[in-house]
Design a protein around this motif. Structure first.
Motif, PDB file in Angstrom:
ATOM      1  N   ASN A 214      -9.479 -12.109  -3.600  1.00 36.93           N
ATOM      2  CA  ASN A 214      -9.576 -10.961  -4.488  1.00 36.93           C
ATOM      3  C   ASN A 214      -9.780  -9.661  -3.732  1.00 36.93           C
ATOM      4  OD1 ASN A 214      -9.240 -12.634  -6.636  1.00 36.93           O
ATOM      5  ND2 ASN A 214     -11.421 -12.832  -7.093  1.00 36.93           N
ATOM      6  N   ALA A 215     -10.635  -9.646  -2.732  1.00 40.45           N
ATOM      7  CA  ALA A 215     -10.910  -8.411  -1.998  1.00 40.45           C
ATOM      8  C   ALA A 215      -9.689  -7.960  -1.201  1.00 40.45           C
ATOM      9  CB  ALA A 215     -12.098  -8.616  -1.063  1.00 40.45           C
ATOM     10  N   SER A 216      -9.029  -8.881  -0.547  1.00 39.22           N
ATOM     11  CA  SER A 216      -7.871  -8.496   0.255  1.00 39.22           C
ATOM     12  C   SER A 216      -6.669  -8.160  -0.623  1.00 39.22           C
ATOM     13  CB  SER A 216      -7.507  -9.610   1.237  1.00 39.22           C
ATOM     14  OG  SER A 216      -7.111 -10.758   0.524  1.00 39.22           O
ATOM     15  N   ALA A 217      -6.577  -8.762  -1.814  1.00 40.68           N
ATOM     16  CA  ALA A 217      -5.456  -8.459  -2.702  1.00 40.68           C
ATOM     17  C   ALA A 217      -5.563  -7.045  -3.245  1.00 40.68           C
ATOM     18  CB  ALA A 217      -5.407  -9.464  -3.843  1.00 40.68           C
ATOM     19  N   GLU A 218      -6.775  -6.604  -3.570  1.00 36.97           N
ATOM     20  CA  GLU A 218      -6.958  -5.245  -4.078  1.00 36.97           C
ATOM     21  C   GLU A 218      -6.786  -4.224  -2.970  1.00 36.97           C
ATOM     22  OE1 GLU A 218     -10.682  -4.995  -6.050  1.00 36.97           O
ATOM     23  OE2 GLU A 218     -10.194  -6.567  -7.481  1.00 36.97           O
ATOM     24  N   LYS A 219      -7.203  -4.550  -1.768  1.00 39.46           N
ATOM     25  CA  LYS A 219      -7.125  -3.622  -0.647  1.00 39.46           C
ATOM     26  C   LYS A 219      -5.676  -3.338  -0.262  1.00 39.46           C
ATOM     27  CE  LYS A 219      -8.529  -3.129   4.159  1.00 39.46           C
ATOM     28  NZ  LYS A 219      -9.175  -3.808   5.275  1.00 39.46           N
ATOM     29  N   GLY A 220      -4.855  -4.364  -0.148  1.00 40.45           N
ATOM     30  CA  GLY A 220      -3.478  -4.187   0.302  1.00 40.45           C
ATOM     31  C   GLY A 220      -2.483  -4.059  -0.830  1.00 40.45           C
ATOM     32  N   LYS A 221      -2.967  -3.944  -2.043  1.00 40.77           N
ATOM     33  CA  LYS A 221      -2.062  -3.911  -3.186  1.00 40.77           C
ATOM     34  C   LYS A 221      -1.201  -2.663  -3.197  1.00 40.77           C
ATOM     35  CE  LYS A 221      -2.238  -4.879  -8.101  1.00 40.77           C
ATOM     36  NZ  LYS A 221      -3.117  -5.146  -9.224  1.00 40.77           N
ATOM     37  N   ASP A 222      -1.753  -1.526  -2.775  1.00 39.05           N
ATOM     38  CA  ASP A 222      -0.996  -0.292  -2.818  1.00 39.05           C
ATOM     39  C   ASP A 222      -0.217  -0.035  -1.534  1.00 39.05           C
ATOM     40  OD1 ASP A 222      -3.287   0.030  -1.389  1.00 39.05           O
ATOM     41  OD2 ASP A 222      -3.694   2.064  -2.075  1.00 39.05           O
ATOM     42  N   GLU A 223      -0.380  -0.864  -0.533  1.00 36.22           N
ATOM     43  CA  GLU A 223       0.310  -0.698   0.743  1.00 36.22           C
ATOM     44  C   GLU A 223       1.013  -1.998   1.132  1.00 36.22           C
ATOM     45  OE1 GLU A 223      -2.102   0.855   3.811  1.00 36.22           O
ATOM     46  OE2 GLU A 223      -3.117   2.250   2.502  1.00 36.22           O
ATOM     47  N   PRO A 224       2.147  -2.313   0.535  1.00 37.84           N
ATOM     48  CA  PRO A 224       2.798  -3.585   0.846  1.00 37.84           C
ATOM     49  C   PRO A 224       3.337  -3.655   2.269  1.00 37.84           C
ATOM     50  CG  PRO A 224       4.147  -2.287  -0.644  1.00 37.84           C
ATOM     51  CD  PRO A 224       2.840  -1.573  -0.512  1.00 37.84           C
ATOM     52  N   LEU A 225       3.774  -2.518   2.829  1.00 40.48           N
ATOM     53  CA  LEU A 225       4.290  -2.554   4.202  1.00 40.48           C
ATOM     54  C   LEU A 225       3.165  -2.797   5.197  1.00 40.48           C
ATOM     55  CD1 LEU A 225       6.920   0.320   4.132  1.00 40.48           C
ATOM     56  CD2 LEU A 225       7.308  -2.129   4.059  1.00 40.48           C
ATOM     57  N   ALA A 226       1.984  -2.231   4.937  1.00 41.76           N
ATOM     58  CA  ALA A 226       0.844  -2.471   5.824  1.00 41.76           C
ATOM     59  C   ALA A 226       0.368  -3.909   5.708  1.00 41.76           C
ATOM     60  CB  ALA A 226      -0.288  -1.510   5.480  1.00 41.76           C
ATOM     61  N   GLU A 227       0.460  -4.471   4.530  1.00 41.30           N
ATOM     62  CA  GLU A 227       0.059  -5.856   4.337  1.00 41.30           C
ATOM     63  C   GLU A 227       0.966  -6.804   5.114  1.00 41.30           C
ATOM     64  OE1 GLU A 227      -0.404  -9.024   0.677  1.00 41.30           O
ATOM     65  OE2 GLU A 227      -0.283  -6.894   0.237  1.00 41.30           O
ATOM     66  N   LEU A 228       2.260  -6.475   5.190  1.00 44.81           N
ATOM     67  CA  LEU A 228       3.202  -7.298   5.948  1.00 44.81           C
ATOM     68  C   LEU A 228       3.123  -7.041   7.447  1.00 44.81           C
ATOM     69  CD1 LEU A 228       6.315  -7.026   3.639  1.00 44.81           C
ATOM     70  CD2 LEU A 228       4.882  -9.017   3.988  1.00 44.81           C
ATOM     71  N   GLY A 229       2.477  -5.952   7.842  1.00 42.30           N
ATOM     72  CA  GLY A 229       2.361  -5.633   9.258  1.00 42.30           C
ATOM     73  C   GLY A 229       3.519  -4.811   9.776  1.00 42.30           C
ATOM     74  N   VAL A 230       4.311  -4.234   8.883  1.00 40.41           N
ATOM     75  CA  VAL A 230       5.465  -3.451   9.287  1.00 40.41           C
ATOM     76  C   VAL A 230       5.061  -2.015   9.607  1.00 40.41           C
ATOM     77  CG1 VAL A 230       7.730  -2.609   8.554  1.00 40.41           C
ATOM     78  CG2 VAL A 230       6.974  -4.886   7.891  1.00 40.41           C
ATOM     79  N   ALA A 231       4.129  -1.470   8.824  1.00 43.04           N
ATOM     80  CA  ALA A 231       3.685  -0.089   8.999  1.00 43.04           C
ATOM     81  C   ALA A 231       2.166  -0.085   9.135  1.00 43.04           C
ATOM     82  CB  ALA A 231       4.112   0.756   7.804  1.00 43.04           C
TER      83      ALA A 231
END
Length: 87
Positions: A54-71
């Motif tokens: 839950n914590a990591s899903a809310e944190k990276g929810k608005d930044e999908p590229l950062a979540e994938l490690g692209v940006a």
């Protein structure tokens, strides 16, 4: 007539081999998976990885590229290069 007989025999042998392979693979799929002593249980591992989701899903929810490690993430806690960190 000889060519037809050889061709039909070859076709019959191919069909027999396919049927035999199918029987072997289907019996292998019906067996229960072997679990070694000390091997991780799949249901336990799935529950362990889902606990802090839950914590990591809310944190990276608005930044999908950062979540994938692209940006890089824009909400980084690192201090900029020109400023010293406050430790």
């Amino acid at each position: 007539m000889q060519r037809v007989r050889v061709g039909m025999t070859g076709l019959a042998m191919v069909l027999v081999l396919i049927g035999l392979a199918s029987a072997i693979f289907s019996s292998a799929n019906r067996d229960d998976p072997v679990s070694a002593i000390g091997a991780p249980n799949a249901s336990v591992v799935a529950n362990m990885t889902n606990e802090g989701g839950n914590a990591s899903a809310e944190k990276g929810k608005d930044e999908p590229l950062a979540e994938l490690g692209v940006a890089p993430s824009t909400s980084s806690t690192d201090a900029p290069e020109g400023q010293p960190s406050q430790n």
